[in-house]
Design a protein around this motif. Structure first.
Motif, PDB file in Angstrom:
ATOM      1  N   SER A  10       0.842  -1.201   0.000  1.00 55.91           N
ATOM      2  CA  SER A  10       0.000   0.000   0.000  1.00 55.91           C
ATOM      3  C   SER A  10       0.875   1.248   0.000  1.00 55.91           C
ATOM      4  O   SER A  10       2.008   1.228   0.464  1.00 55.91           O
ATOM      5  N   PRO A  11       0.347   2.360  -0.499  1.00 52.52           N
ATOM      6  CA  PRO A  11       1.117   3.601  -0.534  1.00 52.52           C
ATOM      7  C   PRO A  11       1.604   4.038   0.839  1.00 52.52           C
ATOM      8  O   PRO A  11       2.675   4.619   0.961  1.00 52.52           O
ATOM      9  N   LEU A  14       4.991   2.527   1.737  1.00 52.45           N
ATOM     10  CA  LEU A  14       6.143   2.894   0.916  1.00 52.45           C
ATOM     11  C   LEU A  14       6.021   4.366   0.507  1.00 52.45           C
ATOM     12  O   LEU A  14       5.603   4.674  -0.616  1.00 52.45           O
ATOM     13  N   PRO A  15       6.367   5.297   1.366  1.00 54.15           N
ATOM     14  CA  PRO A  15       6.238   6.730   1.032  1.00 54.15           C
ATOM     15  C   PRO A  15       7.283   7.144   0.002  1.00 54.15           C
ATOM     16  O   PRO A  15       8.319   6.521  -0.142  1.00 54.15           O
ATOM     17  N   ILE A  16       6.989   8.214  -0.694  1.00 55.63           N
ATOM     18  CA  ILE A  16       7.950   8.765  -1.658  1.00 55.63           C
ATOM     19  C   ILE A  16       9.139   9.310  -0.890  1.00 55.63           C
ATOM     20  O   ILE A  16       8.991  10.056   0.091  1.00 55.63           O
ATOM     21  N   THR A  60       6.030   8.266 -11.799  1.00 52.64           N
ATOM     22  CA  THR A  60       4.782   8.567 -11.078  1.00 52.64           C
ATOM     23  C   THR A  60       3.555   8.171 -11.880  1.00 52.64           C
ATOM     24  O   THR A  60       2.445   8.173 -11.347  1.00 52.64           O
ATOM     25  N   SER A  91       6.947   1.270  -5.580  1.00 58.47           N
ATOM     26  CA  SER A  91       6.483   2.640  -5.829  1.00 58.47           C
ATOM     27  C   SER A  91       5.192   2.909  -5.072  1.00 58.47           C
ATOM     28  O   SER A  91       4.627   2.021  -4.429  1.00 58.47           O
ATOM     29  N   ASP A  92       4.731   4.177  -5.161  1.00 57.87           N
ATOM     30  CA  ASP A  92       3.471   4.526  -4.503  1.00 57.87           C
ATOM     31  C   ASP A  92       2.312   4.558  -5.487  1.00 57.87           C
ATOM     32  O   ASP A  92       1.251   5.090  -5.198  1.00 57.87           O
ATOM     33  N   GLU A  94      -0.818   3.278  -7.459  1.00 61.87           N
ATOM     34  CA  GLU A  94      -1.887   2.287  -7.306  1.00 61.87           C
ATOM     35  C   GLU A  94      -2.233   1.777  -8.691  1.00 61.87           C
ATOM     36  O   GLU A  94      -2.722   2.537  -9.539  1.00 61.87           O
TER      37      GLU A  94
END
Length: 850
Positions: A10-11, A14-16, A60, A91-92, A94
């Motif tokens: 999930s985002p 794993l933050p940017i 992105t 990555s973030d 979805e």
């Protein structure tokens, strides 16, 4: 469906991690990757993705990942595709349905069914599955041997009220392209016709063609689909041409190709490859050359090089593979397929197996291309044709090094090689070492058992094939029938024939051909003829088998009549056909007819006479007493006469007591093969028949010095389920007393009818006073007389006595048989080394010309 644990992070987890001071660097990553992909540099794009990931910079846009995945799939680089998936998970982003669909396609085409299922299930929890998702998963099941699951998924799709598209229909119809599921495919076809996709979509039409061909072997229905398709392209035409070839209709494939060209479509390399295969099958060198010229002008000659090599190899009219080799040598890059096509061409040419092995060694020595299992299979077949297991074992060593020895096609070729080399113990070890035996494995080893006359094991293998439900093939029956024919076991042949009828194979062409050969060789030419006449579809083997049968039985008139019918039916004769025709002319003394057919071989059919044909002509001239003409004919042959030709000539010198020419023939034989016993035996007999006892003894002495052994005369007869063998003066049989009592009775009776023993045929020097009596005793103990006597007391009076001999029947036995049919009222069928003799009512079918 069995699932494994799989989820995208999930985002929140794993933050940017990109530095806030440079927000535009993220967009740069997308642009840089897409720039590499637009330039066709997939590896550069992956490298950029990997390098930026180390700096915490990631794309992105989900479209970037989707484009990356699709590029990996197109390049079939699934390892890189899985790396892209791992970067996506870090990555973030979805994933959307497009990205999920790309992942399903990636794992489907890489054969990772479990991961594809996991992505599909995850997609159902996170976002809405679309038609593409369902279709991709159906295709995944179909491509990985889970056709039933694909059909179930399609049913579930419909139950949700979703509407299939062309891709969805194509996926499920492909899952129905087998005999097990084709009935479901027909139901889907009805659904298709209601929705309009049947006539509107090319991919759906192609999948339906495949369903009817692969599922039903029904080319007619495939044609109906093809004819009703509103849009055709080169792919559709090529598919139909290829399926015609695979179904065994090369003429139809060529016709379709011509229709395609006339319709304005331009063939591609796949189309041409299929048509070259059709030319090879039809041996249509003329069309093949025209298409080759077209391929050169179109710049596709290199693309179809393998098919060209194969076509020139199979269409060679004179046995030369020069054109085949030229095509191969002109190819810029040699793939494993082109090497294999060339090696196979030499192996299949009939007498270039040594060259095939040399080419295989050359391929290994160059090292640029590694042989595959097809290459090894052809190499082993060449070794088998040469009966050279020594070289074969060296080739086997290379197969082990490359971990290909356990491949089924390679292992089966190894078994076949040992079988052909009469090394049954090695063949057995190779057979038993197979972890997964298939029908080919069983058939190959069964053929070896039949060759070595081990019928007990052959029938055990036959029953094992049935028990394992492999489905007995035509080759299985052909091997069994060939084996029983070699010993003349008509009872076993009849038992096999009954099995053929039970299994519904009575119309199978190869099986019928084997039945014709078996009945002919077992002496029942009438039954062979009935099998032939009942055949609806005859090929050159069918006609040649019947012609050969009539020739062996001395029915020259029937041979020529059948040959004329063959010509009228438009069937082209082959080399074996002409051997049978010339042999038939030889057996009845048709010299002018023999010459006419010998000349027509090349003039009418472009078949160059080989050594066997020259041997038949020598035999024809010799049997007619034209020894001088035969000698001149041998000396004018376009190549050096081999042992077979000189041995034929020497046998005639023996019959006509021509010492001078016999000595020449013997010298020629011994020059070619110093250890050929026939040269010593025949010359010894020539000397003996002219009273030159010292010279005769000298020949026998030379044989002993070289440890050469004459093949002993042997006759056998089948009674019940057992074959009984007899040798000269044999007393080993349990019923010896009964046999000799019957033989004595027969001799007394036939003497009263006028039979006079021909003591001149006893080529032994005996004392003067014992000469006549002893010679008569030796004549009476010949193996064929003993076998006939046993047959008369052991078989039903309603059936002929069928006796087989490994050598030529002697003149005295031939004369005695005619008298025995009179006193016994029984028909006698005797097969010797050269032909059949049908004795009945005091006459022989050969009219005393043999």
């Amino acid at each position: 469906m069995a699932m494994i644990s799989f989820s995208l992070p999930s985002p929140a987890k794993l933050p940017i991690t990109s530095p806030p001071s440079v927000p535009n660097r993220i967009n740069i990553a997308d642009r840089l990757i897409l720039r590499h992909l637009n330039a066709g540099d997939l590896r550069g794009a992956i490298s950029s993705l990997d390098l930026m990931a180390r700096d915490g910079i990631r794309p992105t846009d989900s479209a970037t990942f989707s484009t990356l995945l699709k590029s990996c799939i197109r390049a079939r680089d699934f390892r890189l595709g899985k790396l892209v998936h791992s970067r996506l998970a870090e990555s973030d982003i979805e994933p959307d349905s497009v990205l999920y669909n790309s992942l399903i396609s990636l794992y489907s085409k890489s054969g990772d069914l479990a991961r594809a299922e996991d992505v599909f299930e995850t997609m159902g929890r996170i976002c809405k599955r679309d038609v593409v998702s369902w279709s991709a998963m159906m295709a995944c099941y179909g491509n990985n041997g889970k056709e039933v699951d694909a059909i179930k998924l399609f049913v579930g799709f419909l139950e949700l009220g979703l509407v299939p598209n062309d891709y969805c229909y194509t996926a499920v119809i492909r899952a129905c392209s087998n005999p097990e599921n084709v009935a479901v495919g027909r139901v889907i076809l009805g659904f298709l016709m209601k929705t309009g996709y049947f006539e509107s979509d090319v991919c759906v039409g192609c999948s339906l063609i495949d369903m009817f061909v692969k599922g039903e072997n029904n080319l007619e229905n495939a044609y109906k689909v093809f004819d009703q398709m509103s849009e055709l392209n080169v792919v559709t035409w090529t598919l139909m041409i290829t399926r015609c070839m695979q179904m065994g209709f090369p003429n139809e494939a060529v016709r379709l190709f011509l229709d395609m060209v006339l319709s304005g479509f331009e063939a591609d390399k796949f189309t041409l490859s299929s048509v070259f295969s059709a030319c090879a099958e039809l041996e249509n060198l003329s069309l093949g050359k025209q298409l080759h010229s077209w391929a050169i002008r179109s710049g596709m000659a290199d693309d179809v090089g393998c098919s060209l090599v194969d076509m020139y190899a199979k269409c060679s009219m004179d046995g030369s593979l020069d054109d085949c080799r030229k095509v191969f040598d002109r190819m810029e890059d040699h793939s494993v397929m082109s090497w294999t096509a060339l090696i196979t061409g030499y192996m299949q040419s009939g007498d270039l197996d040594t060259e095939a092995i040399k080419l295989f060694c050359e391929m290994l020595a160059q090292g640029r291309v590694q042989p595959n299992h097809f290459t090894f299979s052809s190499a082993f077949k060449a070794c088998g044709n040469l009966s050279d297991p020594r070289v074969g074992k060296q080739v086997l060593g290379h197969a082990f090094k490359r971990a290909l020895a356990s491949n089924n096609s390679v292992a089966n070729s190894v078994i076949s090689m040992f079988v052909k080399s009469d090394m049954m113990e090695d063949a057995r070890r190779a057979f038993e070492s197979l972890s997964e035996k298939n029908l080919v494995s069983y058939n190959t080893f069964l053929d070896g058992a039949c060759r070595s006359l081990d019928f007990e094991e052959a029938f055990e293998l036959f029953h094992e094939i049935a028990e394992r439900e492999f489905g007995v093939s035509a080759f299985t029956f052909a091997s069994l029938l060939s084996g029983v024919a070699s010993v003349g076991s008509i009872r076993k042949g009849e038992q096999i024939h009954s099995q053929v009828l039970k299994l519904g194979l009575s119309c199978n062409q190869p099986v019928c051909n084997a039945l014709i050969s078996m009945y002919s060789k077992c002496g029942s030419i009438d039954t062979a003829s009935r099998v032939f006449n009942l055949m609806e579809d005859r090929n050159v083997i069918s006609w040649t088998s019947m012609i050969t049968g009539f020739a062996k039985h001395g029915f020259a008139k029937k041979v020529l009549e059948t040959f004329n019918q063959m010509m009228e039916a438009g069937v082209k004769p082959n080399e074996v056909t002409y051997v049978a025709i010339l042999s038939a002319c030889s057996h009845v003394g048709l010299v002018s007819e023999g010459w006419r057919n010998f000349k027509s071989m090349y003039e009418d059919h472009k078949i160059k006479p080989k050594m066997e044909h020259y041997a038949c002509m020598v035999d024809l001239l010799c049997r007619s007493g034209l020894l001088t003409d035969a000698f001149e004919f041998i000396n004018t042959m376009p190549f050096q006469a081999d042992v077979l030709v000189w041995r034929t000539f020497l046998g005639a010198c023996r019959v006509h007591s021509n010492t001078e020419l016999g000595e020449i023939a013997s010298r020629k034989i011994l020059e070619l093969d110093p250890n050929e016993p026939a040269a010593y035996i025949q010359l010894s007999n020539i000397y003996a028949s002219t009273g030159k006892w010292e010279e005769s003894a000298e020949m026998r002495k030379k044989m002993k010095e070289r440890n050469l052994v004459k093949e002993g005369g042997c006759s056998w007869i089948e009674v019940g389920d057992k074959v009984h063998k007899f040798y000269v003066g044999d007393t080993s049989h349990p019923n010896t007393h009964l046999i000799y009592d019957e033989l004595d009775r027969l001799i007394r009776e036939i003497k009263r009818c006028g039979y006079v023993p021909d003591t001149d045929l006893v080529l032994h020097k005996l004392e003067e006073e014992d000469d006549v009596v002893e010679k008569e005793r030796l004549l009476f103990q010949h193996s064929e007389k003993i076998a006939v006597a046993f047959g008369l007391i052991s078989t039903s009076k309603s059936r002929p006595v069928r006796v087989f001999k490994n050598l030529r029947v002697c003149g005295d036995c031939h004369n005695a048989m005619k008298y025995i049919t009179v006193v016994s009222g029984r028909e006698i069928v005797l097969r010797d080394l050269n032909r059949f003799h049908h004795f009945k009512d005091g006459k022989c079918s050969c009219n005393d010309y043999w």
